[in-house]
Each structure stands twice: as C-alpha cells, then as structure tokens.
Design a protein around this motif. Structure first.
Motif, PDB file in Angstrom:
ATOM      1  N   ALA A 150      43.311  34.043  28.878  1.00  0.00           N
ATOM      2  CA  ALA A 150      42.439  33.171  29.464  1.00  0.00           C
ATOM      3  C   ALA A 150      42.524  32.394  30.778  1.00  0.00           C
ATOM      4  O   ALA A 150      41.947  32.526  31.854  1.00  0.00           O
ATOM      5  CB  ALA A 150      42.011  31.826  28.644  1.00  0.00           C
ATOM      6  N   VAL A 151      43.882  32.194  31.025  1.00  0.00           N
ATOM      7  CA  VAL A 151      44.566  31.687  32.247  1.00  0.00           C
ATOM      8  C   VAL A 151      44.406  33.081  33.288  1.00  0.00           C
ATOM      9  O   VAL A 151      44.012  32.697  34.319  1.00  0.00           O
ATOM     10  CB  VAL A 151      45.706  31.096  32.258  1.00  0.00           C
ATOM     11  N   SER A 152      44.862  34.071  32.856  1.00  0.00           N
ATOM     12  CA  SER A 152      44.770  35.212  33.929  1.00  0.00           C
ATOM     13  C   SER A 152      43.356  35.647  34.172  1.00  0.00           C
ATOM     14  O   SER A 152      43.131  35.964  35.177  1.00  0.00           O
ATOM     15  CB  SER A 152      45.329  36.557  33.115  1.00  0.00           C
ATOM     16  N   SER A 153      42.458  35.413  33.264  1.00  0.00           N
ATOM     17  CA  SER A 153      41.037  35.663  33.625  1.00  0.00           C
ATOM     18  C   SER A 153      40.751  34.769  34.676  1.00  0.00           C
ATOM     19  O   SER A 153      39.849  35.251  35.424  1.00  0.00           O
ATOM     20  CB  SER A 153      40.179  35.745  32.171  1.00  0.00           C
ATOM     21  N   LEU A 190      37.542  43.567  39.874  1.00  0.00           N
ATOM     22  CA  LEU A 190      38.136  42.453  39.338  1.00  0.00           C
ATOM     23  C   LEU A 190      37.327  41.537  38.476  1.00  0.00           C
ATOM     24  O   LEU A 190      37.989  40.997  37.421  1.00  0.00           O
ATOM     25  CB  LEU A 190      38.553  41.619  40.640  1.00  0.00           C
ATOM     26  N   PHE A 191      35.990  41.307  38.559  1.00  0.00           N
ATOM     27  CA  PHE A 191      35.333  40.718  37.823  1.00  0.00           C
ATOM     28  C   PHE A 191      35.332  41.515  36.362  1.00  0.00           C
ATOM     29  O   PHE A 191      35.204  40.634  35.546  1.00  0.00           O
ATOM     30  CB  PHE A 191      33.925  40.501  38.418  1.00  0.00           C
ATOM     31  N   ILE A 192      35.028  42.929  36.320  1.00  0.00           N
ATOM     32  CA  ILE A 192      35.208  43.356  35.026  1.00  0.00           C
ATOM     33  C   ILE A 192      36.423  43.097  34.426  1.00  0.00           C
ATOM     34  O   ILE A 192      36.636  42.840  33.084  1.00  0.00           O
ATOM     35  CB  ILE A 192      34.986  44.931  35.258  1.00  0.00           C
ATOM     36  N   LEU A 193      37.644  43.026  35.076  1.00  0.00           N
ATOM     37  CA  LEU A 193      38.926  42.845  34.746  1.00  0.00           C
ATOM     38  C   LEU A 193      39.110  41.487  34.103  1.00  0.00           C
ATOM     39  O   LEU A 193      39.579  41.099  33.008  1.00  0.00           O
ATOM     40  CB  LEU A 193      40.258  42.981  35.722  1.00  0.00           C
ATOM     41  N   ALA A 194      38.517  40.424  34.829  1.00  0.00           N
ATOM     42  CA  ALA A 194      38.472  39.158  34.268  1.00  0.00           C
ATOM     43  C   ALA A 194      37.755  38.985  32.989  1.00  0.00           C
ATOM     44  O   ALA A 194      38.153  38.348  32.134  1.00  0.00           O
ATOM     45  CB  ALA A 194      37.909  38.259  35.205  1.00  0.00           C
ATOM     46  N   MET A 195      36.570  39.728  32.895  1.00  0.00           N
ATOM     47  CA  MET A 195      35.784  39.850  31.555  1.00  0.00           C
ATOM     48  C   MET A 195      36.745  40.470  30.378  1.00  0.00           C
ATOM     49  O   MET A 195      36.562  39.931  29.461  1.00  0.00           O
ATOM     50  CB  MET A 195      34.499  40.582  31.804  1.00  0.00           C
ATOM     51  N   VAL A 196      37.435  41.396  30.742  1.00  0.00           N
ATOM     52  CA  VAL A 196      38.166  42.055  29.593  1.00  0.00           C
ATOM     53  C   VAL A 196      39.246  41.270  29.433  1.00  0.00           C
ATOM     54  O   VAL A 196      39.499  41.048  27.876  1.00  0.00           O
ATOM     55  CB  VAL A 196      38.761  43.551  30.443  1.00  0.00           C
ATOM     56  N   LEU A 197      39.941  40.442  30.273  1.00  0.00           N
ATOM     57  CA  LEU A 197      40.967  39.319  29.880  1.00  0.00           C
ATOM     58  C   LEU A 197      40.344  38.250  28.935  1.00  0.00           C
ATOM     59  O   LEU A 197      40.873  37.780  28.096  1.00  0.00           O
ATOM     60  CB  LEU A 197      41.527  39.018  31.089  1.00  0.00           C
ATOM     61  N   LEU A 198      39.072  37.864  29.240  1.00  0.00           N
ATOM     62  CA  LEU A 198      38.533  36.672  28.509  1.00  0.00           C
ATOM     63  C   LEU A 198      37.980  37.397  27.080  1.00  0.00           C
ATOM     64  O   LEU A 198      38.232  36.602  26.309  1.00  0.00           O
ATOM     65  CB  LEU A 198      37.248  36.291  29.412  1.00  0.00           C
ATOM     66  N   THR A 199      37.686  38.480  27.291  1.00  0.00           N
ATOM     67  CA  THR A 199      37.238  38.980  25.765  1.00  0.00           C
ATOM     68  C   THR A 199      38.437  39.041  25.005  1.00  0.00           C
ATOM     69  O   THR A 199      38.490  38.812  23.672  1.00  0.00           O
ATOM     70  CB  THR A 199      36.564  40.403  25.962  1.00  0.00           C
ATOM     71  N   SER A 200      39.654  39.713  25.337  1.00  0.00           N
ATOM     72  CA  SER A 200      40.886  39.727  24.822  1.00  0.00           C
ATOM     73  C   SER A 200      41.373  38.423  24.500  1.00  0.00           C
ATOM     74  O   SER A 200      41.990  38.165  23.185  1.00  0.00           O
ATOM     75  CB  SER A 200      41.802  40.363  25.586  1.00  0.00           C
ATOM     76  N   SER A 201      41.190  37.301  25.117  1.00  0.00           N
ATOM     77  CA  SER A 201      41.274  36.125  24.907  1.00  0.00           C
ATOM     78  C   SER A 201      40.638  35.495  23.628  1.00  0.00           C
ATOM     79  O   SER A 201      41.276  34.918  22.646  1.00  0.00           O
ATOM     80  CB  SER A 201      41.309  35.138  26.055  1.00  0.00           C
ATOM     81  N   LEU A 202      39.393  35.875  23.764  1.00  0.00           N
ATOM     82  CA  LEU A 202      38.578  35.424  22.672  1.00  0.00           C
ATOM     83  C   LEU A 202      39.017  36.077  21.187  1.00  0.00           C
ATOM     84  O   LEU A 202      38.863  35.502  20.210  1.00  0.00           O
ATOM     85  CB  LEU A 202      37.172  35.835  22.794  1.00  0.00           C
TER      86      LEU A 202
END
Length: 151
Positions: A84-87, A115-127
């Motif tokens: 989440a912090v990475s996102s 970068l936005f797609i990467l942020a979304m992938v990281l957020l999804t992984s956090s969830l």
C-alpha cells in the motif's frame, strides 16, 4: 519569452490529478485499517507469549497453534502495508509527473500511464494481502468444537 502555463492549463492538470489524489485517500484509509489490525495482533501475540511458558498439554498446543497464526497475520499485514505504501508513493510520483509534463511540455503520458497501472497493481496486491490476513484471523477466532455443547 519564458513559458508560463495558463491558469486553465494548471486547472486542467489539477483536475487530472484528482483521481490519483482520491486514490491516495483510499490508500491512507487502508493503511489505517492495516495498522490497527497489526496492533491488535501484536497485543494478542504478547499476551500469548506470556502464557505460553506456563502452559502444558492441549492448552500449550492451542497457544502454539494460535501464535503461528498470529505470526502469519503479522507477515500478511506487513506485506499489505508495504504494498500500500509503495502504491501511494508511485501515485504521488504520478501526480508530480502530471505537473512536470505540463510545465515542461514533456510528452510522457505513456510513462505516467504505466506508473498509474503499477500503482493499481500494488494496491490490488495490498488488498489481496488484507483479504488473506482477514481469512487467517477468522481461522484463529472460530469457536473451538470442544466448547460447543451439542444437543
């Protein structure tokens, strides 16, 4: 003459950055939940660590079992928080890049999108990590069969 963007251009850029900023607010809420859950897990683990040495038999086995689940939950919460912090950091970079692109007249839309797609992938992984942590907590908090009185 030096380039100075029009107010309307800046306003458009601010509008473009609203979605990532709302995403940051959501990530902040998620981090708050994860931190709260992690604190409760740590408190429970400390409590069990004090009871563990004085226990024997089935009670001892139960403490060991629960401590293993708590350890897994701590790991999942930490992973979720890291993701989440990475996102959030990448989302901040997206917002900054939007402004840099407008002010410097750079054509970096593709990089911003990636970068936005990467942020979304990281957020999804956090969830996903959050979901796994919740599932682990439910495993530990079921009522033991021996305590249920069958009719």
């Amino acid at each position: 003459m030096q380039f100075s963007p029009a107010v309307s251009t800046i306003a458009d850029t601010i509008q473009l950055s609203l979605s990532p900023v709302f995403m940051l607010a959501g990530i902040g809420a998620l981090l708050n939940v994860l931190a709260g859950r992690l604190a409760r897990v740590i408190d429970r683990a400390r409590e069990l660590e004090q009871l563990h040495p004085r226990s024997t038999g089935p009670e001892h086995d139960r403490y060991v079992w629960e401590l293993r689940i708590l350890d897994r939950r701590m790991k999942l919460s930490n992973i979720g928080m890291l993701l989440a912090v990475s996102s959030a950091m990448i989302t901040c970079a997206v917002v900054a890049l939007l402004f840099i692109a407008v002010l410097g007249r750079f054509h970096i839309g593709r990089y911003v999108a990636v970068l936005f797609i990467l942020a979304m992938v990281l957020l999804t992984s956090s969830l996903l990590a959050f979901l796994l942590e919740v599932r682990a907590s439910l495993r530990a908090n079921r009522v033991r069969v021996e305590l249920l009185e069958k009719r």
